[in-house]
Design a protein around this motif. Sequence first.
Motif, PDB file in Angstrom:
ATOM      1  N   ASN A   1     -34.627  13.010  76.966  1.00  0.00           N
ATOM      2  CA  ASN A   1     -35.438  13.772  76.706  1.00  0.00           C
ATOM      3  C   ASN A   1     -34.976  15.220  75.842  1.00  0.00           C
ATOM      4  O   ASN A   1     -35.128  16.149  76.167  1.00  0.00           O
ATOM      5  CB  ASN A   1     -36.065  14.784  78.166  1.00  0.00           C
ATOM      6  N   LYS A   2     -34.076  14.642  74.951  1.00  0.00           N
ATOM      7  CA  LYS A   2     -33.465  15.601  73.936  1.00  0.00           C
ATOM      8  C   LYS A   2     -33.967  15.637  72.393  1.00  0.00           C
ATOM      9  O   LYS A   2     -33.412  16.057  71.709  1.00  0.00           O
ATOM     10  CB  LYS A   2     -32.123  15.652  74.169  1.00  0.00           C
ATOM     11  N   LEU A   3     -34.641  14.368  72.270  1.00  0.00           N
ATOM     12  CA  LEU A   3     -35.315  14.280  70.856  1.00  0.00           C
ATOM     13  C   LEU A   3     -35.791  15.188  70.316  1.00  0.00           C
ATOM     14  O   LEU A   3     -35.480  15.652  69.203  1.00  0.00           O
ATOM     15  CB  LEU A   3     -36.035  12.974  70.803  1.00  0.00           C
TER      16      LEU A   3
ATOM     17  N   ARG B   1     -33.460  21.626  65.806  1.00  0.00           N
ATOM     18  CA  ARG B   1     -32.157  22.170  65.767  1.00  0.00           C
ATOM     19  C   ARG B   1     -31.835  21.849  64.479  1.00  0.00           C
ATOM     20  O   ARG B   1     -31.044  22.610  63.596  1.00  0.00           O
ATOM     21  CB  ARG B   1     -31.507  22.178  66.886  1.00  0.00           C
ATOM     22  N   TYR B   2     -31.637  20.467  64.259  1.00  0.00           N
ATOM     23  CA  TYR B   2     -31.234  19.906  63.063  1.00  0.00           C
ATOM     24  C   TYR B   2     -32.014  20.591  61.830  1.00  0.00           C
ATOM     25  O   TYR B   2     -31.463  20.897  60.710  1.00  0.00           O
ATOM     26  CB  TYR B   2     -31.297  18.470  63.002  1.00  0.00           C
TER      27      TYR B   2
ATOM     28  N   THR C   1     -23.499  18.621  63.129  1.00  0.00           N
ATOM     29  CA  THR C   1     -24.518  17.625  63.749  1.00  0.00           C
ATOM     30  C   THR C   1     -23.976  17.220  64.957  1.00  0.00           C
ATOM     31  O   THR C   1     -24.405  16.882  65.905  1.00  0.00           O
ATOM     32  CB  THR C   1     -24.956  16.568  62.593  1.00  0.00           C
ATOM     33  N   ILE C   2     -22.755  16.772  64.796  1.00  0.00           N
ATOM     34  CA  ILE C   2     -21.870  15.990  66.228  1.00  0.00           C
ATOM     35  C   ILE C   2     -21.686  17.256  67.067  1.00  0.00           C
ATOM     36  O   ILE C   2     -21.899  16.871  68.276  1.00  0.00           O
ATOM     37  CB  ILE C   2     -20.368  15.511  65.520  1.00  0.00           C
ATOM     38  N   SER C   3     -21.351  18.375  66.742  1.00  0.00           N
ATOM     39  CA  SER C   3     -21.237  19.314  67.596  1.00  0.00           C
ATOM     40  C   SER C   3     -22.629  19.597  68.352  1.00  0.00           C
ATOM     41  O   SER C   3     -22.798  19.833  69.426  1.00  0.00           O
ATOM     42  CB  SER C   3     -20.792  20.802  66.866  1.00  0.00           C
ATOM     43  N   LEU C   4     -23.756  19.544  67.503  1.00  0.00           N
ATOM     44  CA  LEU C   4     -24.929  19.877  68.176  1.00  0.00           C
ATOM     45  C   LEU C   4     -25.243  18.839  69.173  1.00  0.00           C
ATOM     46  O   LEU C   4     -25.857  18.921  70.366  1.00  0.00           O
ATOM     47  CB  LEU C   4     -26.096  19.765  66.913  1.00  0.00           C
ATOM     48  N   LEU C   5     -24.945  17.361  69.099  1.00  0.00           N
ATOM     49  CA  LEU C   5     -25.104  16.425  69.917  1.00  0.00           C
ATOM     50  C   LEU C   5     -24.484  16.686  71.267  1.00  0.00           C
ATOM     51  O   LEU C   5     -24.977  16.652  72.147  1.00  0.00           O
ATOM     52  CB  LEU C   5     -24.694  14.949  69.209  1.00  0.00           C
TER      53      LEU C   5
ATOM     54  N   LEU D   1     -26.125  19.566  73.145  1.00  0.00           N
ATOM     55  CA  LEU D   1     -27.135  19.206  73.972  1.00  0.00           C
ATOM     56  C   LEU D   1     -27.190  18.450  75.122  1.00  0.00           C
ATOM     57  O   LEU D   1     -27.690  18.582  76.174  1.00  0.00           O
ATOM     58  CB  LEU D   1     -28.173  18.412  72.753  1.00  0.00           C
ATOM     59  N   LEU D   2     -26.309  17.284  74.825  1.00  0.00           N
ATOM     60  CA  LEU D   2     -26.124  16.381  75.704  1.00  0.00           C
ATOM     61  C   LEU D   2     -24.934  16.771  76.835  1.00  0.00           C
ATOM     62  O   LEU D   2     -24.626  16.097  77.828  1.00  0.00           O
ATOM     63  CB  LEU D   2     -25.705  15.134  75.190  1.00  0.00           C
TER      64      LEU D   2
END
Length: 204
Positions: A141-143, A149-150, A167-171, A174-175
């Motif tokens: 439920n994060k798509l 945010r991207y 982007t890796i930091s964002l993932l 989020l998770l």
Amino acid sequence: IVLFKNFAEYSKYTKKDIPPYSKVTYGIFIPDLNSVVSYGKTGLGTLFHELMHSFIYANIKKEKYPNKWFDEGLASFYEYVAIKNNTLTDGFTNWRMPHLHKTIKNKKFKHLRKLILEYFQFQTYPYAQARFLFCYLWSKNKLVEFVKRYVYVLLPQYKGIELRRKTISLLEDLLKKNINVINKEYIALALKLKANKKLPLILK
């Protein structure tokens, strides 16, 4: 949207007018013309794929292009959707799953860190891998939040390797997990699922 009758016509006109895209088999989105070009028998999946490219480019500033794994992964995610009563339902695996399974079992799978950091290859396996990252995010439920945010936070501020690292930091943010853990969960989920099935919702 330009829809030709068959591949022969599609190929003829794309080769004549837009040479860089002449080797594309099913369809193309041309950012400079804001046009989707395809032909009749490719199926709705191709149309949705190319329309998603159009959606992405409609929401970014010029010269702020997304990384190819993001562009092709999100577009591929929307190759398989259901429409009923004017409502679109997403969250399905598709025909790319067997390619992903083969990649994992043959140990050709790229760690997600590498998929994001390295140059994207326009081949079957990278498409399958990139697509399933969006499947994995959907299952968490994060798509939607990730895409927003991207596109609206990272793309306007960063480019090149810095964008990829952010982007890796964002993932991870989020998770709430390290990219290595995310990678393991991704593989475990992928191996459980077959093609053309509804994704499970895993809220943990």
